[in-house]
Design a protein around this motif. Structure first.
Motif, PDB file in Angstrom:
ATOM      1  N   ASP A 130     -23.129  37.839 -35.344  1.00  0.00           N
ATOM      2  CA  ASP A 130     -23.507  38.807 -34.315  1.00  0.00           C
ATOM      3  C   ASP A 130     -24.731  39.569 -34.806  1.00  0.00           C
ATOM      4  OD1 ASP A 130     -21.404  38.326 -32.426  1.00  0.00           O
ATOM      5  OD2 ASP A 130     -20.031  39.358 -33.792  1.00  0.00           O
ATOM      6  N   SER A 133     -22.055  35.035 -25.048  1.00  0.00           N
ATOM      7  CA  SER A 133     -20.904  34.174 -25.302  1.00  0.00           C
ATOM      8  C   SER A 133     -21.396  32.858 -25.889  1.00  0.00           C
ATOM      9  CB  SER A 133     -20.129  33.923 -24.002  1.00  0.00           C
ATOM     10  OG  SER A 133     -20.920  33.181 -23.092  1.00  0.00           O
ATOM     11  N   ALA A 134     -20.469  31.915 -26.102  1.00  0.00           N
ATOM     12  CA  ALA A 134     -20.833  30.619 -26.675  1.00  0.00           C
ATOM     13  C   ALA A 134     -21.626  29.755 -25.703  1.00  0.00           C
ATOM     14  CB  ALA A 134     -19.574  29.877 -27.123  1.00  0.00           C
ATOM     15  N   THR A 135     -21.656  30.148 -24.439  1.00  0.00           N
ATOM     16  CA  THR A 135     -22.434  29.428 -23.427  1.00  0.00           C
ATOM     17  C   THR A 135     -23.490  30.370 -22.866  1.00  0.00           C
ATOM     18  OG1 THR A 135     -20.479  28.122 -22.824  1.00  0.00           O
ATOM     19  CG2 THR A 135     -22.342  28.115 -21.287  1.00  0.00           C
ATOM     20  N   ARG A 166     -24.605  37.208 -29.746  1.00  0.00           N
ATOM     21  CA  ARG A 166     -24.162  36.140 -30.639  1.00  0.00           C
ATOM     22  C   ARG A 166     -25.297  35.145 -30.849  1.00  0.00           C
ATOM     23  NH1 ARG A 166     -19.301  36.335 -33.522  1.00  0.00           N
ATOM     24  NH2 ARG A 166     -18.390  34.264 -33.767  1.00  0.00           N
ATOM     25  N   TRP A 187     -25.219  23.880 -27.743  1.00  0.00           N
ATOM     26  CA  TRP A 187     -25.308  25.161 -28.436  1.00  0.00           C
ATOM     27  C   TRP A 187     -24.127  25.342 -29.379  1.00  0.00           C
ATOM     28  CZ3 TRP A 187     -29.674  27.411 -28.755  1.00  0.00           C
ATOM     29  CH2 TRP A 187     -30.593  27.375 -27.693  1.00  0.00           C
ATOM     30  N   GLN A 188     -24.439  25.695 -30.629  1.00  0.00           N
ATOM     31  CA  GLN A 188     -23.417  25.829 -31.664  1.00  0.00           C
ATOM     32  C   GLN A 188     -23.372  27.261 -32.184  1.00  0.00           C
ATOM     33  OE1 GLN A 188     -24.074  22.287 -34.401  1.00  0.00           O
ATOM     34  NE2 GLN A 188     -25.354  21.730 -32.638  1.00  0.00           N
ATOM     35  N   ASP A 189     -22.163  27.790 -32.234  1.00  0.00           N
ATOM     36  CA  ASP A 189     -21.939  29.181 -32.624  1.00  0.00           C
ATOM     37  C   ASP A 189     -22.101  29.332 -34.138  1.00  0.00           C
ATOM     38  OD1 ASP A 189     -21.122  31.784 -32.932  1.00  0.00           O
ATOM     39  OD2 ASP A 189     -19.246  31.550 -31.820  1.00  0.00           O
ATOM     40  N   THR A 190     -22.992  30.217 -34.557  1.00  0.00           N
ATOM     41  CA  THR A 190     -23.192  30.454 -35.990  1.00  0.00           C
ATOM     42  C   THR A 190     -22.154  31.412 -36.562  1.00  0.00           C
ATOM     43  OG1 THR A 190     -24.665  32.339 -35.601  1.00  0.00           O
ATOM     44  CG2 THR A 190     -25.678  30.144 -35.723  1.00  0.00           C
ATOM     45  N   GLY A 191     -21.418  32.088 -35.672  1.00  0.00           N
ATOM     46  CA  GLY A 191     -20.475  33.099 -36.139  1.00  0.00           C
ATOM     47  C   GLY A 191     -21.153  34.407 -36.518  1.00  0.00           C
ATOM     48  N   LEU A 194     -26.759  31.565 -31.489  1.00  0.00           N
ATOM     49  CA  LEU A 194     -26.427  30.154 -31.298  1.00  0.00           C
ATOM     50  C   LEU A 194     -27.638  29.304 -31.658  1.00  0.00           C
ATOM     51  CD1 LEU A 194     -24.821  30.455 -27.728  1.00  0.00           C
ATOM     52  CD2 LEU A 194     -23.669  30.751 -29.928  1.00  0.00           C
TER      53      LEU A 194
END
Length: 216
Positions: free
Chosen positions: A119, A166-168, A191, A113-117, A193
């Motif tokens: 919200d 969260s990122a996870t 967030r 999983w990759q955070d796009t930044g 992802l």
């Protein structure tokens, strides 16, 4: 009483503000039965709320504060789900929100999983457009591969997304398929992802360039 109140609700919607009149032709809403309570005093409270809320939503729309306008008309539809003026105005608002912001992100095939930044807010429209190629790698002997049950709901190698705290993501968080192109309303706030759908991403190669547009 019901007929009179129905005509009153319809009359409210026959005078669109400039923010909406500029975007669609003047049309008389189709007269559909409104789901109103039987208590006349409660009906009066409903009528007062719809009148004031619609004025507030129109005010936000004139100021191009589309997110606040979306929330207001959404509340109107919770109370009167088939109130046609609010339905039509919400379509205009969602159209504005769908291209309010734009961001290009790169999703690597080899990563989880990759955070796009980004919200996102529940109910807001969002759109995705993905370009690129990636290689899905699986090694096997003559017995082949058994696809784990937890990943059978999505095509292997497809671009998927999730809205998480969260990122996870939590185990109970349900992803959604994106593919090469998708438009949707955000299921809940959090967030955003993205990832390639695979049981193990480490041996994959390639990337996708994903253009994301919406209200964020």
């Amino acid at each position: 009483m019901r007929l009179a109140l129905f005509l009153l609700f319809v009359a409210i919607g026959l005078c669109p503000t400039d923010a909406f009149a500029q975007r669609r032709p003047m049309q008389k809403p189709k007269e559909e039965p409104l789901e109103l309570p039987s208590d006349p005093r409660l009906v009066e409270i409903h009528r007062e709320f719809v009148t004031k809320a619609e004025k507030l939503g129109d005010e936000y729309a004139r100021k191009k504060d589309w997110e606040k306008a979306r929330i207001v008309f959404g509340e109107v539809l919770k109370l009167v789900p088939n109130y046609k003026p609010a339905v039509e105005k919400l379509k205009v608002i969602n159209g504005e929100l769908s291209h309010a912001n734009k961001k290009l992100v790169v999703v690597e095939a080899k990563d989880g999983w990759q955070d796009t930044g980004i919200d996102v807010t529940e109910g807001s429209p969002i759109a995705f457009r993905a370009e690129g190629m990636w290689l899905l790698v699986h090694e096997s002997d003559a017995n082949g591969l058994e696809i784990p049950r937890e990943i059978r709901d999505y095509k292997l190698g497809s671009l998927i997304g999730v809205v998480a705290k969260s990122a996870t993501p939590d185990k109970d968080t349900v992803p959604f398929t994106i593919g090469t192109q998708k438009q949707m309303n955000v299921p809940y706030s959090g967030r955003l992802l993205l990832k390639m759908h695979d049981v193990n991403n480490e041996d994959n190669r390639g990337q996708m360039r994903v253009e994301i547009t919406g209200n964020f």
